[in-house]
Structure formats: C-alpha cells, structure tokens
Design a protein around this motif. Sequence first.
Motif, PDB file in Angstrom:
ATOM      1  N   THR A  11       1.017  -1.438   0.156  1.00 46.74           N
ATOM      2  CA  THR A  11      -0.102   0.034  -0.134  1.00 46.74           C
ATOM      3  C   THR A  11       0.560   1.217  -0.458  1.00 46.74           C
ATOM      4  O   THR A  11       1.905   1.478   0.736  1.00 46.74           O
ATOM      5  N   TYR A  12       0.222   2.100  -0.984  1.00 44.33           N
ATOM      6  CA  TYR A  12       0.981   3.912  -0.895  1.00 44.33           C
ATOM      7  C   TYR A  12       0.005   4.803  -0.848  1.00 44.33           C
ATOM      8  O   TYR A  12      -1.132   4.163  -0.950  1.00 44.33           O
ATOM      9  N   GLY A  13       0.454   6.042   0.529  1.00 46.03           N
ATOM     10  CA  GLY A  13      -0.700   7.047  -0.098  1.00 46.03           C
ATOM     11  C   GLY A  13      -0.967   7.171   1.593  1.00 46.03           C
ATOM     12  O   GLY A  13      -0.107   7.306   2.572  1.00 46.03           O
ATOM     13  N   CYS A  14      -1.858   7.720   1.429  1.00 50.49           N
ATOM     14  CA  CYS A  14      -2.809   8.451   2.653  1.00 50.49           C
ATOM     15  C   CYS A  14      -2.767   7.063   3.695  1.00 50.49           C
ATOM     16  O   CYS A  14      -2.977   6.385   3.128  1.00 50.49           O
ATOM     17  N   ALA A  15      -4.023   8.368   4.498  1.00 49.77           N
ATOM     18  CA  ALA A  15      -4.197   7.424   5.285  1.00 49.77           C
ATOM     19  C   ALA A  15      -5.663   6.613   5.644  1.00 49.77           C
ATOM     20  O   ALA A  15      -5.695   5.169   5.585  1.00 49.77           O
ATOM     21  N   LEU A  16      -6.431   7.429   4.691  1.00 49.12           N
ATOM     22  CA  LEU A  16      -7.424   6.142   3.606  1.00 49.12           C
ATOM     23  C   LEU A  16      -6.917   4.668   3.178  1.00 49.12           C
ATOM     24  O   LEU A  16      -7.013   4.021   3.393  1.00 49.12           O
ATOM     25  N   ASN A  17      -5.901   4.958   2.400  1.00 51.92           N
ATOM     26  CA  ASN A  17      -5.107   4.402   1.918  1.00 51.92           C
ATOM     27  C   ASN A  17      -5.427   2.999   2.856  1.00 51.92           C
ATOM     28  O   ASN A  17      -5.433   1.743   2.712  1.00 51.92           O
ATOM     29  N   LYS A  18      -4.453   3.580   3.859  1.00 51.28           N
ATOM     30  CA  LYS A  18      -4.109   2.680   4.872  1.00 51.28           C
ATOM     31  C   LYS A  18      -4.709   2.121   5.584  1.00 51.28           C
ATOM     32  O   LYS A  18      -5.230   0.926   5.870  1.00 51.28           O
ATOM     33  N   SER A  19      -6.283   2.260   5.345  1.00 51.09           N
ATOM     34  CA  SER A  19      -7.324   2.202   6.440  1.00 51.09           C
ATOM     35  C   SER A  19      -8.482   1.048   5.001  1.00 51.09           C
ATOM     36  O   SER A  19      -8.594  -0.621   5.595  1.00 51.09           O
ATOM     37  N   ASP A  20      -7.534   1.246   3.917  1.00 55.33           N
ATOM     38  CA  ASP A  20      -8.591   0.321   2.919  1.00 55.33           C
ATOM     39  C   ASP A  20      -7.792  -1.077   3.069  1.00 55.33           C
ATOM     40  O   ASP A  20      -8.631  -1.486   2.436  1.00 55.33           O
ATOM     41  N   GLU A  21      -6.346  -0.914   3.154  1.00 60.22           N
ATOM     42  CA  GLU A  21      -5.811  -1.866   3.871  1.00 60.22           C
ATOM     43  C   GLU A  21      -5.977  -3.209   4.184  1.00 60.22           C
ATOM     44  O   GLU A  21      -5.821  -3.843   4.129  1.00 60.22           O
ATOM     45  N   ALA A  22      -6.281  -2.151   5.262  1.00 65.15           N
ATOM     46  CA  ALA A  22      -6.904  -2.788   6.917  1.00 65.15           C
ATOM     47  C   ALA A  22      -7.792  -3.628   6.860  1.00 65.15           C
ATOM     48  O   ALA A  22      -8.462  -4.729   6.657  1.00 65.15           O
ATOM     49  N   LEU A  52      -1.131 -10.869  -5.849  1.00 65.47           N
ATOM     50  CA  LEU A  52      -0.725  -9.567  -5.161  1.00 65.47           C
ATOM     51  C   LEU A  52      -1.458  -8.366  -5.455  1.00 65.47           C
ATOM     52  O   LEU A  52      -2.220  -8.559  -6.592  1.00 65.47           O
ATOM     53  N   VAL A  53      -1.961  -8.050  -4.464  1.00 63.61           N
ATOM     54  CA  VAL A  53      -2.660  -6.546  -4.446  1.00 63.61           C
ATOM     55  C   VAL A  53      -1.757  -5.087  -4.284  1.00 63.61           C
ATOM     56  O   VAL A  53      -1.062  -5.674  -3.471  1.00 63.61           O
ATOM     57  N   ILE A  54      -1.583  -4.987  -5.413  1.00 65.59           N
ATOM     58  CA  ILE A  54      -0.937  -3.261  -4.927  1.00 65.59           C
ATOM     59  C   ILE A  54      -1.709  -1.942  -4.829  1.00 65.59           C
ATOM     60  O   ILE A  54      -3.366  -2.019  -5.714  1.00 65.59           O
ATOM     61  N   ASN A  55      -1.980  -1.457  -4.122  1.00 67.08           N
ATOM     62  CA  ASN A  55      -2.283  -0.350  -3.470  1.00 67.08           C
ATOM     63  C   ASN A  55      -2.383   0.834  -3.455  1.00 67.08           C
ATOM     64  O   ASN A  55      -1.967   1.678  -3.040  1.00 67.08           O
ATOM     65  N   THR A  56      -2.909   1.157  -4.723  1.00 64.47           N
ATOM     66  CA  THR A  56      -2.375   2.621  -5.074  1.00 64.47           C
ATOM     67  C   THR A  56      -2.659   3.580  -4.854  1.00 64.47           C
ATOM     68  O   THR A  56      -3.806   4.078  -4.448  1.00 64.47           O
ATOM     69  N   CYS A  57      -1.469   5.052  -4.495  1.00 64.04           N
ATOM     70  CA  CYS A  57      -1.967   6.523  -4.671  1.00 64.04           C
ATOM     71  C   CYS A  57      -1.589   7.120  -5.709  1.00 64.04           C
ATOM     72  O   CYS A  57      -1.386   6.587  -6.978  1.00 64.04           O
ATOM     73  N   THR A  58      -2.311   8.575  -6.746  1.00 63.09           N
ATOM     74  CA  THR A  58      -1.874   8.833  -7.535  1.00 63.09           C
ATOM     75  C   THR A  58      -2.031  11.012  -7.885  1.00 63.09           C
ATOM     76  O   THR A  58      -2.094  11.506  -8.698  1.00 63.09           O
ATOM     77  N   VAL A  59      -2.461  11.145  -6.136  1.00 60.84           N
ATOM     78  CA  VAL A  59      -1.674  12.248  -5.932  1.00 60.84           C
ATOM     79  C   VAL A  59      -1.332  13.167  -6.535  1.00 60.84           C
ATOM     80  O   VAL A  59      -1.681  14.699  -7.335  1.00 60.84           O
ATOM     81  N   ARG A  60       0.003  13.125  -6.733  1.00 55.13           N
ATOM     82  CA  ARG A  60       1.250  14.326  -7.521  1.00 55.13           C
ATOM     83  C   ARG A  60       1.490  13.082  -8.958  1.00 55.13           C
ATOM     84  O   ARG A  60       1.804  11.521  -8.635  1.00 55.13           O
ATOM     85  N   LEU A  61       2.297  13.792  -9.553  1.00 55.55           N
ATOM     86  CA  LEU A  61       2.998  12.821 -10.507  1.00 55.55           C
ATOM     87  C   LEU A  61       4.337  12.795 -10.447  1.00 55.55           C
ATOM     88  O   LEU A  61       4.102  10.875 -11.134  1.00 55.55           O
TER      89      LEU A  61
END
Length: 425
Positions: free
Chosen positions: A7-18, A41-50
């Motif tokens: 998992t990458y990114g913010c606390a919302l993403n980490k909560s989704d991983e949990a 394999l599951v990759i939980n992604t972020c896209t906030v910045r380039l």
Amino acid sequence: MKVYLETYGCALNKSDEALMKRVLTDRGHGIVDDPTSADALVINTCTVRLDTEYRMARRIAELYRLAKESGKKLVVAGCLAKAQPYKVAKLAPDASIVSPQNADKIYLAVESNSRVVLLTGLRSRGSIGVFLTGRIAPIPAQEGCLGNCTFCIVKHARRVLVSHPIEDVKKAVEEAVRLGAVEIELTGMDLGTYGIDLYKTRKLPELIESVAEVEGDFMVRVGMLNPEHLSYILDDLVEALQHRKVYKFLHIPLQSGSNRILKLMGRKYTVEEYIDYVEELKSKIPGISIATDILVGFPHETDEDFQDTVEVIKKLRFERVHLAAYSIRPRTLATSLPQIPTQTKKSRVLQALRVIEQVGLEDKQRYVNTVQNCFTTEKEKGWVCRLENYIPVVLRSEEDLDYGRWVKVAISEATFFDLRGYVIN
C-alpha cells in the motif's frame, strides 16, 4: 490462497488495506510479506502527485512481470485504479482493477479465475479498516469532498462524500484502543464536510466529543479540514478542542496567499477570511498549533503572488507547512492553463522552505528552558512525546517509560521541526 498486499499513500489508503486484510482473512486466505511466495498480488495505489504516479507505474510494471512469469494474479487497487484505470490497463492488461470504494469486495478479484473490474458503486457506511502504525491509529471518518479544486485528481478517485456514522467511528476507535493505540488520528479528505450527507449538517465537533469519551489513555488528533467550513462550526469546534483528550491542533490548508491564485485553484475562501479564522482560533485556544498546505508554482502564479504567500506564512507562523510544487495531473482544469517553468517552481520552493524553517525555529525556541507536559506516543531509537498542541519532543534520556502517559519534560533544544528534552521527576 496466500495474498501479498502493498500500500502507498495516505491514511485512507492504509485503512482500506486493513479492510482488505480483514475481509480476506475472514474468508480463509492468508496474508504474506513476500510477493514471491504469494498466489495473488495486490498493490493499493496513490495518484496525488506526478512523481507518485511515476513510482506507481514502475511498481505496477514490476509486479506485472512477476505475476506473468510465475502465474500469479495481480490486482491493482486504490486511487490510481479509480482515477486512471486506462493507465493501469496499459501497464498491466491482465490485472484486475478495484476502486477504493470496493475495498471490501477485494475477494472477488482475488478469488476469480478471470480479470475483474470493480470501479462503480459507493463506499459502504461503517466499513472502516482499523490499523496501527506503532501505537498510532488513523481512523477515517469520511471520504470524498464537496470542493472542485482545479489541481486535484483525488476527487476522481474519491468523489462522493460518504460520512461514517458517529457510532461506527466510535466503535473503530474503541477497537483501536483495545489493540493498544494511544493516539487516534481522525482523518478524511475534508473533515469539515463530515456529516453533511448523513445528518444534513456539519457534525465534526460532535464526532470529536464522542470519540474523546471512549475509555482509555489516548489522545485525539483532528485531521485536515478546509477553511470554508469553519464559519459553520468554529465555536463548537473550539469547545470540542478544549477536551482534555484532544490535541490543540488543526490542519487547515491555505494553498496560496494570493486571492487571484485561490480563485484559479477553485478554492472557496479568501486570504482575508483564512487569516480571520486562524487568528480567532489562536485567540480562543491559546497555544493552538496550526498546520497548513502550500502549493507553489500554480499556473499564472507571479512573483508577487508568491511573495503574498510568503507574507502569510510569516504573519500566521504555522507550526508545520506541507510544501509542494504544483505538478500537472490529468483530468484537471489546471492542466490546460499556462504552466510555470520547472526551474521557477524549484526556486520558489527553496525560498518558501527557508522562511518556513526560520519561522518554525523561532517559534519553537520559546519553549527552550521551560518545563512542559508531554504525552508519550512513539518509541524507535528513543522516545517521542507530544505537547498538548501536538508539537513533537524527542527525549534525550533513556527512562523506562510507558506508552500513553503524561510526563514532565525539560525542553533543552529546538529545531524547526521538533523539540528536544529530558524527563524530570
């Protein structure tokens, strides 16, 4: 099946991983730490910045090669999957795609023998994944926002406002405290909107008070809220922040000190209104810390606009500033505007950073040679505790302390980022 999650990114993403881990383990699957030993394999992604998007693209390509070579399943989840599914499909044509709102349905992609695409639907209210980083537990209260910022791609990933009921957030906090959490971080894309969709009014102060009443030795940190909501809840928010188990701290993004740039950004407040809110908060809650976000190099930003931003930083003396240079994001209006040269953006970032460091150091130096109450929250090489206004203190001594305890600390040194000190009897 054995499932690997990254998992990458913010606390919302980490909560989704949990949440994904809980769903998968409830269905009998095992979670593994090594992708080579996994079936899926599951990759939980972020896209906030380039730069984040580039990193995601590289990692998806790496995992896709591993999946193809070893016959594993690949699932791309999270914000990049929702906001740019076409990019995911190009990088990993056979991979399943799951939006953040479908995190609790991750098993459909993991268990299927064919490619699964889950991009529609809203988040289920009350579906809160509880996880701890050390003894700190981010607890999402809502996702989505009511803004339409011209630079933001995350709105395409988490567009619809969904607030979790107060009782469900409180249950998540209770679970986190049972697991050993001593710091609860109420989080969301914009906590100022909390409750509008569910209760037809802004309910953040009531949420804070309800969570703070949970039994246990912990402190509550309130996450980001946009300034335009403060006029509706400011008095009640001030009262909620007076609770003994709530840090005197708020994260209120400014983004720019120029009204012209704020308008181009699609922000819903003026610089003058922002200053009034912060000054009122400081007058009613002595010692409160304010963190903010600053975005420099936005299209059409002139040197004068940038200097206006620097002057606001000097005037309001933020405790912490999350500083970033504007980067182009697809599907946003700002992408079509005339862009500032990269070198100019880099120069402005460095100029702003020097001011931020100077202000931060000057403000923290006033704590040197004082004794402060400090709440123990983290331990790595040594203990870290927090003042009542959330400023971190690194403890110099090696006392045998416990998590979640108030101690008296003599402050001996200051940096722009934190304080240093030692426990006294």
